[in-house]
Design an enzyme around this catalytic site. Structure first.
Site, PDB file in Angstrom:
ATOM      1  N   ASP A   1      51.167  -9.031  49.400  1.00  0.00           N
ATOM      2  CA  ASP A   1      49.717  -8.851  49.561  1.00  0.00           C
ATOM      3  C   ASP A   1      49.066  -8.747  48.182  1.00  0.00           C
ATOM      4  OD1 ASP A   1      47.844  -7.704  52.184  1.00  0.00           O
ATOM      5  OD2 ASP A   1      47.033  -7.512  50.150  1.00  0.00           O
TER       6      ASP A   1
ATOM      7  N   LYS B   1      39.363 -21.516  57.463  1.00  0.00           N
ATOM      8  CA  LYS B   1      40.508 -21.259  58.345  1.00  0.00           C
ATOM      9  C   LYS B   1      40.940 -22.551  59.040  1.00  0.00           C
ATOM     10  CE  LYS B   1      42.328 -17.883  59.330  1.00  0.00           C
ATOM     11  NZ  LYS B   1      43.525 -17.205  58.748  1.00  0.00           N
TER      12      LYS B   1
ATOM     13  N   GLY C   1      49.912 -10.780  53.619  1.00  0.00           N
ATOM     14  CA  GLY C   1      48.689 -10.108  54.065  1.00  0.00           C
ATOM     15  C   GLY C   1      49.001  -8.853  54.865  1.00  0.00           C
TER      16      GLY C   1
ATOM     17  N   ARG D   1      31.292 -11.550  71.816  1.00  0.00           N
ATOM     18  CA  ARG D   1      32.626 -11.638  71.230  1.00  0.00           C
ATOM     19  C   ARG D   1      33.636 -11.053  72.206  1.00  0.00           C
ATOM     20  NH1 ARG D   1      30.005 -14.380  68.403  1.00  0.00           N
ATOM     21  NH2 ARG D   1      29.767 -14.382  66.139  1.00  0.00           N
TER      22      ARG D   1
ATOM     23  N   THR E   1      42.095 -19.010  48.989  1.00  0.00           N
ATOM     24  CA  THR E   1      43.157 -18.334  49.764  1.00  0.00           C
ATOM     25  C   THR E   1      43.439 -19.042  51.084  1.00  0.00           C
ATOM     26  OG1 THR E   1      42.803 -16.172  48.757  1.00  0.00           O
ATOM     27  CG2 THR E   1      43.729 -16.179  50.983  1.00  0.00           C
TER      28      THR E   1
ATOM     29  N   ALA F   1      35.402 -22.630  58.587  1.00  0.00           N
ATOM     30  CA  ALA F   1      35.793 -23.955  58.085  1.00  0.00           C
ATOM     31  C   ALA F   1      37.019 -23.837  57.181  1.00  0.00           C
ATOM     32  CB  ALA F   1      34.631 -24.590  57.329  1.00  0.00           C
TER      33      ALA F   1
ATOM     34  N   TYR G   1      22.361  -7.833  64.338  1.00  0.00           N
ATOM     35  CA  TYR G   1      21.768  -9.123  63.970  1.00  0.00           C
ATOM     36  C   TYR G   1      21.019  -9.731  65.164  1.00  0.00           C
ATOM     37  CZ  TYR G   1      24.966  -9.058  59.923  1.00  0.00           C
ATOM     38  OH  TYR G   1      25.650  -8.728  58.777  1.00  0.00           O
TER      39      TYR G   1
ATOM     40  N   ASP H   1      49.884 -13.137  45.093  1.00  0.00           N
ATOM     41  CA  ASP H   1      48.893 -14.046  45.678  1.00  0.00           C
ATOM     42  C   ASP H   1      49.601 -15.192  46.398  1.00  0.00           C
ATOM     43  OD1 ASP H   1      46.865 -15.918  46.057  1.00  0.00           O
ATOM     44  OD2 ASP H   1      45.906 -15.475  44.135  1.00  0.00           O
TER      45      ASP H   1
ATOM     46  N   THR I   1      42.270 -18.074  63.859  1.00  0.00           N
ATOM     47  CA  THR I   1      41.162 -17.412  64.559  1.00  0.00           C
ATOM     48  C   THR I   1      40.494 -18.339  65.584  1.00  0.00           C
ATOM     49  OG1 THR I   1      38.886 -16.628  64.187  1.00  0.00           O
ATOM     50  CG2 THR I   1      39.791 -18.035  62.501  1.00  0.00           C
ATOM     51  N   ASP I   2      39.900 -17.734  66.595  1.00  0.00           N
ATOM     52  CA  ASP I   2      39.101 -18.493  67.579  1.00  0.00           C
ATOM     53  C   ASP I   2      37.906 -19.192  66.918  1.00  0.00           C
ATOM     54  OD1 ASP I   2      37.588 -16.187  67.027  1.00  0.00           O
ATOM     55  OD2 ASP I   2      37.547 -15.491  69.114  1.00  0.00           O
ATOM     56  N   GLU I   3      37.510 -18.694  65.725  1.00  0.00           N
ATOM     57  CA  GLU I   3      36.279 -19.217  65.122  1.00  0.00           C
ATOM     58  C   GLU I   3      36.428 -20.670  64.674  1.00  0.00           C
ATOM     59  OE1 GLU I   3      34.139 -16.453  62.680  1.00  0.00           O
ATOM     60  OE2 GLU I   3      35.092 -14.737  63.650  1.00  0.00           O
TER      61      GLU I   3
HETATM   62  P1  NAD Z   1      41.900  -8.203  56.426  1.00  0.00           P
HETATM   63  O1  NAD Z   1      40.776  -8.726  55.621  1.00  0.00           O
HETATM   64  O2  NAD Z   1      41.872  -6.800  56.914  1.00  0.00           O
HETATM   65  O3  NAD Z   1      43.274  -8.371  55.611  1.00  0.00           O
HETATM   66  C1  NAD Z   1      43.591  -9.496  54.858  1.00  0.00           C
HETATM   67  C2  NAD Z   1      44.735  -9.112  53.928  1.00  0.00           C
HETATM   68  O4  NAD Z   1      45.083 -10.292  53.161  1.00  0.00           O
HETATM   69  C3  NAD Z   1      44.349  -8.033  52.906  1.00  0.00           C
HETATM   70  O5  NAD Z   1      45.358  -7.061  52.821  1.00  0.00           O
HETATM   71  C4  NAD Z   1      44.212  -8.790  51.584  1.00  0.00           C
HETATM   72  O6  NAD Z   1      44.529  -8.002  50.456  1.00  0.00           O
HETATM   73  C5  NAD Z   1      45.221  -9.919  51.786  1.00  0.00           C
HETATM   74  N1  NAD Z   1      44.928 -11.104  50.985  1.00  0.00           N
HETATM   75  C6  NAD Z   1      43.719 -11.731  50.820  1.00  0.00           C
HETATM   76  N2  NAD Z   1      43.869 -12.781  49.988  1.00  0.00           N
HETATM   77  C7  NAD Z   1      45.191 -12.847  49.645  1.00  0.00           C
HETATM   78  C8  NAD Z   1      45.949 -13.713  48.827  1.00  0.00           C
HETATM   79  N3  NAD Z   1      45.373 -14.753  48.186  1.00  0.00           N
HETATM   80  N4  NAD Z   1      47.269 -13.487  48.697  1.00  0.00           N
HETATM   81  C9  NAD Z   1      47.859 -12.430  49.320  1.00  0.00           C
HETATM   82  N5  NAD Z   1      47.186 -11.564  50.096  1.00  0.00           N
HETATM   83  C10 NAD Z   1      45.857 -11.770  50.265  1.00  0.00           C
HETATM   84  O7  NAD Z   1      42.058  -9.241  57.614  1.00  0.00           O
HETATM   85  P2  NAD Z   1      42.572  -9.040  59.109  1.00  0.00           P
HETATM   86  O8  NAD Z   1      41.424  -8.693  59.964  1.00  0.00           O
HETATM   87  O9  NAD Z   1      43.769  -8.176  59.096  1.00  0.00           O
HETATM   88  O10 NAD Z   1      42.974 -10.540  59.464  1.00  0.00           O
HETATM   89  C11 NAD Z   1      44.311 -11.001  59.284  1.00  0.00           C
HETATM   90  C12 NAD Z   1      44.391 -12.450  59.721  1.00  0.00           C
HETATM   91  O11 NAD Z   1      43.995 -12.551  61.089  1.00  0.00           O
HETATM   92  C13 NAD Z   1      43.460 -13.385  58.943  1.00  0.00           C
HETATM   93  O12 NAD Z   1      44.143 -14.601  58.729  1.00  0.00           O
HETATM   94  C14 NAD Z   1      42.291 -13.599  59.876  1.00  0.00           C
HETATM   95  O13 NAD Z   1      41.685 -14.858  59.657  1.00  0.00           O
HETATM   96  C15 NAD Z   1      42.965 -13.511  61.219  1.00  0.00           C
HETATM   97  N6  NAD Z   1      42.114 -13.058  62.324  1.00  0.00           N
HETATM   98  C16 NAD Z   1      41.399 -11.893  62.211  1.00  0.00           C
HETATM   99  C17 NAD Z   1      40.626 -11.466  63.291  1.00  0.00           C
HETATM  100  C18 NAD Z   1      39.828 -10.189  63.240  1.00  0.00           C
HETATM  101  O14 NAD Z   1      38.982  -9.972  64.114  1.00  0.00           O
HETATM  102  N7  NAD Z   1      40.042  -9.311  62.277  1.00  0.00           N
HETATM  103  C19 NAD Z   1      40.574 -12.227  64.459  1.00  0.00           C
HETATM  104  C20 NAD Z   1      41.336 -13.401  64.544  1.00  0.00           C
HETATM  105  C21 NAD Z   1      42.099 -13.798  63.456  1.00  0.00           C
HETATM  106  P1  TYD Z   2      32.104  -9.417  62.640  1.00  0.00           P
HETATM  107  O1  TYD Z   2      32.880  -8.151  62.804  1.00  0.00           O
HETATM  108  O2  TYD Z   2      31.593  -9.765  61.280  1.00  0.00           O
HETATM  109  O3  TYD Z   2      33.040 -10.581  63.220  1.00  0.00           O
HETATM  110  P2  TYD Z   2      32.737 -12.182  63.396  1.00  0.00           P
HETATM  111  O4  TYD Z   2      31.430 -12.518  62.818  1.00  0.00           O
HETATM  112  O5  TYD Z   2      33.867 -12.790  62.632  1.00  0.00           O
HETATM  113  O6  TYD Z   2      32.796 -12.432  64.859  1.00  0.00           O
HETATM  114  O7  TYD Z   2      30.869  -9.410  63.626  1.00  0.00           O
HETATM  115  C1  TYD Z   2      31.037  -9.323  65.014  1.00  0.00           C
HETATM  116  C2  TYD Z   2      29.699  -9.560  65.693  1.00  0.00           C
HETATM  117  O8  TYD Z   2      28.791  -8.523  65.327  1.00  0.00           O
HETATM  118  C3  TYD Z   2      29.046 -10.862  65.269  1.00  0.00           C
HETATM  119  O9  TYD Z   2      28.361 -11.442  66.374  1.00  0.00           O
HETATM  120  C4  TYD Z   2      28.062 -10.438  64.216  1.00  0.00           C
HETATM  121  C5  TYD Z   2      27.624  -9.062  64.698  1.00  0.00           C
HETATM  122  N1  TYD Z   2      27.250  -8.129  63.606  1.00  0.00           N
HETATM  123  C6  TYD Z   2      26.007  -7.479  63.660  1.00  0.00           C
HETATM  124  O10 TYD Z   2      25.219  -7.661  64.595  1.00  0.00           O
HETATM  125  N2  TYD Z   2      25.697  -6.604  62.660  1.00  0.00           N
HETATM  126  C7  TYD Z   2      26.537  -6.377  61.615  1.00  0.00           C
HETATM  127  O11 TYD Z   2      26.181  -5.564  60.704  1.00  0.00           O
HETATM  128  C8  TYD Z   2      27.810  -7.043  61.576  1.00  0.00           C
HETATM  129  C9  TYD Z   2      28.771  -6.823  60.439  1.00  0.00           C
HETATM  130  C10 TYD Z   2      28.116  -7.918  62.605  1.00  0.00           C
END
Ligand code: NAD
Ligand code: TYD
Length: 341
Positions: A37, A151, A11, A211, A98, A149, A204, A59, A123-125
């Site tokens: 990736d 994750k 990834g 957050r 995935t 769910a 929303y 993949d 993730t915290d989620e």
């Molecule tokens: P992102 O969506 O930007 O990137 C995900 C990457 O994974 C992409 O490059 C995609 O091409 C690749 N990918 C998807 N399915 C794949 C597969 N089957 N095989 C190989 N590659 C695949 O996500 P991100 O925001 O960089 O998040 C990275 C990780 O961190 C995730 O596991 C996510 O759950 C976790 N995370 C993200 C956040 C956040 O706020 N972005 C917070 C906490 C945890």
């Molecule tokens: P998001 O970036 O989708 O992260 P997550 O839902 O995984 O926390 O959204 C962050 C917060 O912003 C979440 O409370 C939902 C809210 N949100 C909006 O209010 N409007 C939007 O268009 C989006 C994408 C998110």
């Protein structure tokens, strides 16, 4: 190309994975980096420009791709996932494939390949809503969206492989992460880009959900700390303590960009919208990690990056993204309410 031990970053063309690759390339120049990736809509090799890394398109759910990328590797960090809650509400199939099956396949292949140390990025989620009470790593998982769910399913598979076969793995559970290069459909990029284009900012509900806003550089430093110093079989929360409600975030973005609050629109809420995710990160602090960015620093760096990188996001928001945007926001914006301070 460096000729030291091999670190596989699954990834690594995504938002956080590529930030981690850039960070490790600078901090550990002797390591050899190998990125796996699938390049979904969220993946982009442009994020890796200038990084000395071998790139393999594949993949994590494909056992052959996983085995071949892990051959000879000493370490693995898995960022690969489907990551957007709103997309998981439209269709969760890819999330299950995935985030659950793919995680299991990749981790099993790492065990077979004799990888010495693994970090699985979660993730915290997975904890569900905290309602003001900070989650600890051993708390129950009560995920509430198809994304979280899936994750949680991945985390449980990883912990099962550790318990059953001694897989040398740690899990990190990060807070909502912001910074440059995040896909334009996530909240902070979407609000920033819409403000720059003088389009409405769709909040929303009433923007009351909270957050924690962790800067991506802090997230990457945390993952490297856990890879190098974490205790195998252990989960580490990664939290910055920058908890803010969404309305506060949107207003701060508009202020930074000198745009009017009349752009704010309250739209139909996300179904099952989690209220908050507060975590206690003292276990990670025990490894010497502390966040370096407070809320203002993390947000301002992010907003400024989008101001300076129109060349990256303009083609994205004018492509396939338009169909996603219309599906997600068309009806919502048609029935939206203006924000009145
Ligand atoms: P992102 O969506 O930007 O990137 C995900 C990457 O994974 C992409 O490059 C995609 O091409 C690749 N990918 C998807 N399915 C794949 C597969 N089957 N095989 C190989 N590659 C695949 O996500 P991100 O925001 O960089 O998040 C990275 C990780 O961190 C995730 O596991 C996510 O759950 C976790 N995370 C993200 C956040 C956040 O706020 N972005 C917070 C906490 C945890
Ligand atoms: P998001 O970036 O989708 O992260 P997550 O839902 O995984 O926390 O959204 C962050 C917060 O912003 C979440 O409370 C939902 C809210 N949100 C909006 O209010 N409007 C939007 O268009 C989006 C994408 C998110």
């Amino acid at each position: 190309m460096a000729d030291g031990p091999i670190l596989v970053i699954a990834g690594g063309a995504g938002f956080i994975g590529a930030n981690f690759a850039r960070y490790v390339a600078a901090a550990r120049p002797e390591w050899r980096l190998r990125v796996l990736d699938k390049l979904t809509y969220a993946g982009d090799r442009a994020r890796l420009a200038g990084v000395d890394a071998e790139f393999i398109a594949g993949d994590i759910a494909d056992p052959e791709a996983a085995a071949s990328v892990l051959a000879g590797a000493r370490w693995l960090v898995n960022f690969a996932a489907e990551t957007h809650v709103d997309r998981s509400l439209q269709d969760a199939q890819a999330f299950l494939r995935t985030n659950v099956t793919g995680t299991f396949v990749l981790m099993s292949a790492a065990g077979d390949a004799g990888v010495e140390r693994i970090v699985h990025v979660s993730t915290d989620e997975v904890y569900g809503e905290s309602h003001g009470q900070a989650f600890r790593e051993d708390d129950l998982l009560r995920p509430r969206s198809p994304y979280s769910a899936s994750k949680a399913g991945g985390d449980l598979q990883v912990l099962a492989l550790h318990a059953t076969y001694g897989l040398p793995v740690c899990i990190t559970r990060g807070a909502n992460t912001i910074g440059g290069w995040q896909h334009p459909e996530k909240a902070v990029p979407l609000f920033t880009i819409n403000a720059l284009l003088d389009k409405p900012l769709p909040v929303y509900g009433r923007g009351e959900q909270r957050r924690d806003r962790l800067h991506v550089d802090d997230h990457s430093r945390a993952v490297l700390s856990v890879l190098e110093r974490g205790e195998v079989g252990t989960v580490y929360n990664v939290a910055a303590g920058n908890n803010r409600d969404n309305l506060t975030v949107v207003r701060a973005i508009l202020e930074r960009l000198d745009r009017p609050e009349s752009l704010i629109r309250f739209v139909e809420d996300r179904p099952g919208h989690d209220w908050d995710y507060i975590m206690d990160a003292s276990r990670l602090a025990g490894l010497g990690w502390q966040p370096e960015h407070d809320f203002e620093s993390a947000l301002n760096l992010t907003v400024d990056w989008y101001v300076e990188h129109r060349d990256w996001w303009e083609p994205i928001v004018s492509g396939e993204f338009r169909r996603y945007y219309d599906r997600q926001y068309g009806q919502r914006l048609a029935t939206s309410e203006a924000y009145r301070p």
